[in-house]
Each structure stands twice: as structure tokens, then as C-alpha cells.
Design an enzyme around this catalytic site. Structure first.
Site, PDB file in Angstrom:
ATOM      1  N   LYS A  73       0.887  -1.174   0.000  1.00 46.17           N
ATOM      2  CA  LYS A  73       0.000   0.000   0.000  1.00 46.17           C
ATOM      3  C   LYS A  73       0.917   1.214   0.000  1.00 46.17           C
ATOM      4  O   LYS A  73       1.223   1.788   1.046  1.00 46.17           O
ATOM      5  CB  LYS A  73      -0.924  -0.034   1.230  1.00 46.17           C
ATOM      6  CG  LYS A  73      -2.021   0.998   1.195  1.00 46.17           C
ATOM      7  CD  LYS A  73      -3.056   0.729   2.272  1.00 46.17           C
ATOM      8  CE  LYS A  73      -4.025   1.897   2.439  1.00 46.17           C
ATOM      9  NZ  LYS A  73      -4.865   2.165   1.280  1.00 46.17           N
TER      10      LYS A  73
HETATM   11  N1  PMP Z   1      -7.631  -1.397  -2.920  1.00 45.80           N
HETATM   12  C1  PMP Z   1      -7.107  -0.173  -2.798  1.00 45.80           C
HETATM   13  C2  PMP Z   1      -6.386   0.409  -3.951  1.00 45.80           C
HETATM   14  C3  PMP Z   1      -7.245   0.537  -1.597  1.00 45.80           C
HETATM   15  O1  PMP Z   1      -6.739   1.774  -1.470  1.00 45.80           O
HETATM   16  C4  PMP Z   1      -7.967  -0.028  -0.535  1.00 45.80           C
HETATM   17  C5  PMP Z   1      -8.131   0.733   0.760  1.00 45.80           C
HETATM   18  N2  PMP Z   1      -7.061   0.518   1.638  1.00 45.80           N
HETATM   19  C6  PMP Z   1      -8.504  -1.317  -0.701  1.00 45.80           C
HETATM   20  C7  PMP Z   1      -8.313  -1.972  -1.918  1.00 45.80           C
HETATM   21  C8  PMP Z   1      -9.229  -1.994   0.409  1.00 45.80           C
HETATM   22  O2  PMP Z   1      -8.330  -2.427   1.394  1.00 45.80           O
HETATM   23  P1  PMP Z   1      -8.743  -2.519   2.925  1.00 45.80           P
HETATM   24  O3  PMP Z   1      -9.968  -3.357   2.985  1.00 45.80           O
HETATM   25  O4  PMP Z   1      -7.593  -3.169   3.583  1.00 45.80           O
HETATM   26  O5  PMP Z   1      -8.971  -1.143   3.395  1.00 45.80           O
END
Ligand code: PMP
Length: 308
Positions: A159
Site C-alpha cells: 500500500k
Molecule cells: N484497494 C485499494 C487500492 C485501496 O486503497 C484499498 C483501501 N485501503 C482497498 C483496496 C481496500 O483495502 P482494505 O480493505 O484493507 O482497506
């Protein structure tokens, strides 16, 4: 001006006033996007405020840093403690939690190894990401003209801040064209994810989501939904999804810490299913909100009390 409800930020081990949490404009992160971050939520439950899957978020933060050869000064446990401390210092009952690890100020040049690895944690109040009405009514989305990054370019298991330049293109384009959000395809044309959400479809009684190899973030809400849907008796498969399946699916929904479980009611002006939250999405949403609110005893281990 602090973001809603916030007054203090945790920076490299110290809580400081929001307005003093500054970095130099020549910090490496400003020029080269060299940061990894997280987005988690604290929910108010009958037993007080609880951070949702905090350890999993901090582990993903450390994993993202590892991919980029960043060695943070803090362990997963340190970061969990610091996050809870930050929530308490800001007197929050419910909030969004944003830890970030970034390459700081020393020198500029692509090679980052001389720059310090700094860490900060901010919290603020953030309601339903795609609007409160979206949770029941659903959102209108479009397939973006921008694709997600190709494998072996920008690793999507991290991320990383830089990945969000791509997300911004997807999101701005969708908004400019009158949609709530955009869905990106992989470079080979499979469905990947939203600009800040994973995606699921319900098709012929099965629930399908793209595999991690289709340029998606390993979402923590995605993982919750896979677990909860299987507990509800559904078959969940991680497999590549052709674009056109979005138009013929019975239901489509987004997942994310910010977006939670948000139904999609149309894709490219084509109505999805009944044109609002479908029955499977509703069951999963109900199970998800029960878990975050501490009303699902089986998943109490997903919650960490803020006031220990
Ligand atoms: N994909 C992207 C590109 C994101 O930014 C997010 C948000 N963090 C998610 C998927 C979903 O991830 P999570 O459920 O861990 O927040």
C-alpha cells in the site's frame, strides 16, 4: 486547521499538536512518493471504542515497507500501541486511523538509502466514504480508461503512496464523468479493483473476487468478506473476472476500510441486478457491521479495545 475532531499527531514516537506535524519540502517522500501507509477504522461498540483488525493493518504496513526496503524503527506491536495512544489523545470514539512510514529529509536523488525512515500516525473523523446513502442505495461506477499497474512495475501488494497517483487518475476521471467511483482493469483487461476499494461480484450463486495476481491490494475488508461469506454458506472464489461480467452479474459491491461494504447499482450506466443493494450484499454487509460493532462473538478477535 486540523481535520475533523483531531488535535494531535503521533510523529516518530511523540504526540504533537496537529499544526506542528510538518516535514521539509525536500524530504524524499515529497519528490519520489516514497511512503507506505494504512487506513483503518475505530468503531464505537457497546464495550467502548475498538480498533478493527489493527494488527493486520500494522502487519500490512510493515510488509509494504519491506517490499520497498524500508526498515521502520517500530514493530507491529509498537505501532499498535502508538495508534491506540493517538486515538486516546484525540478523544475519539469513532475515527479513521492513518499510519504512514516515509523516507524523510537528508538528501535528494532517486536512491533513497541515506534518508531516514520516519513514521507518523494521524486520526480524524470520517463517515461513510462513498456517502451514507450509498450503503443501501448503491453507487454508480464506470470502468476506467486507466488500468491498474502491470505486474512487476508498481507492486500492488504494497500500500504505497505512489500507487495512489494511479488511483487519483481513476477517481478524478470517474467524478468528471459523473460517476461515484471508477473500476480499473488489469493491463490484460481483467477486472482489478476500485481506486480505493476491492471488488466482488455475485454471479449464478457464487461470489467471485479477483486474485491478488490481478493487481489488487490484499484488502483487509476483502479478507473479512471472504471469511464472513463462507460462514454464511456462500462459495467464494478468487478468480479473474472478465469486464463484461460486471454488466451481467446479479450483484457487485466494493469493500474497503473506508468504503466498508458498498453496493454498486450500475456500471457504465448499465443497471446491475435489481439496481440497488442486492440480497447477498445485504447479508454480507449486515455480518460485516455486526463484526465491527462487536456484535459477532466469533470475530471479537478482530477488535482491539482503545482503552485497554
Ligand atoms: N484497494 C485499494 C487500492 C485501496 O486503497 C484499498 C483501501 N485501503 C482497498 C483496496 C481496500 O483495502 P482494505 O480493505 O484493507 O482497506
Amino acid at each position: 486547521m486540523a481535520f475533523e475532531g483531531a488535535s494531535k499527531i503521533w510523529m516518530n514516537g511523540r504526540l504533537i499538536p496537529w499544526d506542528e506535524a510538518k516535514i521539509h519540502v525536500c524530504s524524499h517522500v515529497v519528490h519520489y512518493g516514497s511512503a507506505v501507509f494504512e487506513g483503518a477504522r475505530v468503531y464505537n461498540t457497546a464495550k467502548g471504542p475498538m480498533a478493527f483488525r489493527l494488527r493486520d493493518h500494522m502487519q500490512r504496513l510493515i510488509d509494504s515497507a519491506k517490499i520497498y526496503r524500508m526498515v521502520p524503527s517500530y514493530s507491529v506491536d509498537d505501532l499498535c500501541r502508538a495508534a491506540l495512544e493517538t486515538v486516546r489523545a484525540n478523544d475519539m470514539e469513532e475515527c479513521y486511523l492513518r499510519p504512514i512510514v516515509y523516507r524523510g529529509y537528508a538528501q535528494l536523488g532517486v536512491n533513497p538509502t541515506k534518508c531516514p525512515i520516519d513514521t507518523a500516525i494521524a486520526v480524524w473523523k470520517w463517515g461513510a466514504y462513498l456517502g451514507p446513502e450509498a450503503l443501501a442505495a448503491g453507487v454508480d461506477v464506470t470502468v476506467s480508461t486507466w488500468t491498474r499497474s502491470a505486474p512487476n512495475t508498481f507492486p500492488t501488494m504494497a500500500k504505497a503512496a505512489a500507487n495512489y497517483m494511479n488511483s487519483q487518475l481513476i477517481n478524478m476521471e470517474a467524478k468528471e464523468r459523473g460517476f461515484n467511483e471508477g473500476i480499473a482493469l488489469t493491463p490484460s483487461g481483467h477486472v482489478s479493483e476500485g481506486s480505493g476499494e476491492n471488488i466482488f461480484i455475485v454471479w449464478k450463486g457464487r461470489i467471485i473476487t479477483p486474485p491478488l495476481s490481478d493487481s489488487v491490494l490484499p484488502g483487509i475488508t476483502r479478507d473479512c468478506v471472504i471469511t464472513l461469506a463462507r460462514e454464511l454458506g456462500y462459495t467464494v472464489e478468487e478468480q479473474s473476472i472478465p469486464r463484461e461480467m460486471l454488466y451481467v452479474a446479479d450483484e457487485v459491491f466494493f469493500t474497503g476500510s473506508a468504503a466498508e461494504v458498498t453496493p454498486i447499482r450500475s456500471v457504465d450506466h448499465v443497471q446491475v441486478g435489481i439496481g440497488r443493494r442486492g440480497p447477498v450484499t445485504e447479508k454480507i454487509q449486515t455480518a460485516f457491521f455486526a463484526a465491527v460493532k462487536g456484535e459477532s462473538p466469533k470475530h471479537n478477535d478482530w477488535l482491539t479495545p482503545v482503552r485497554g
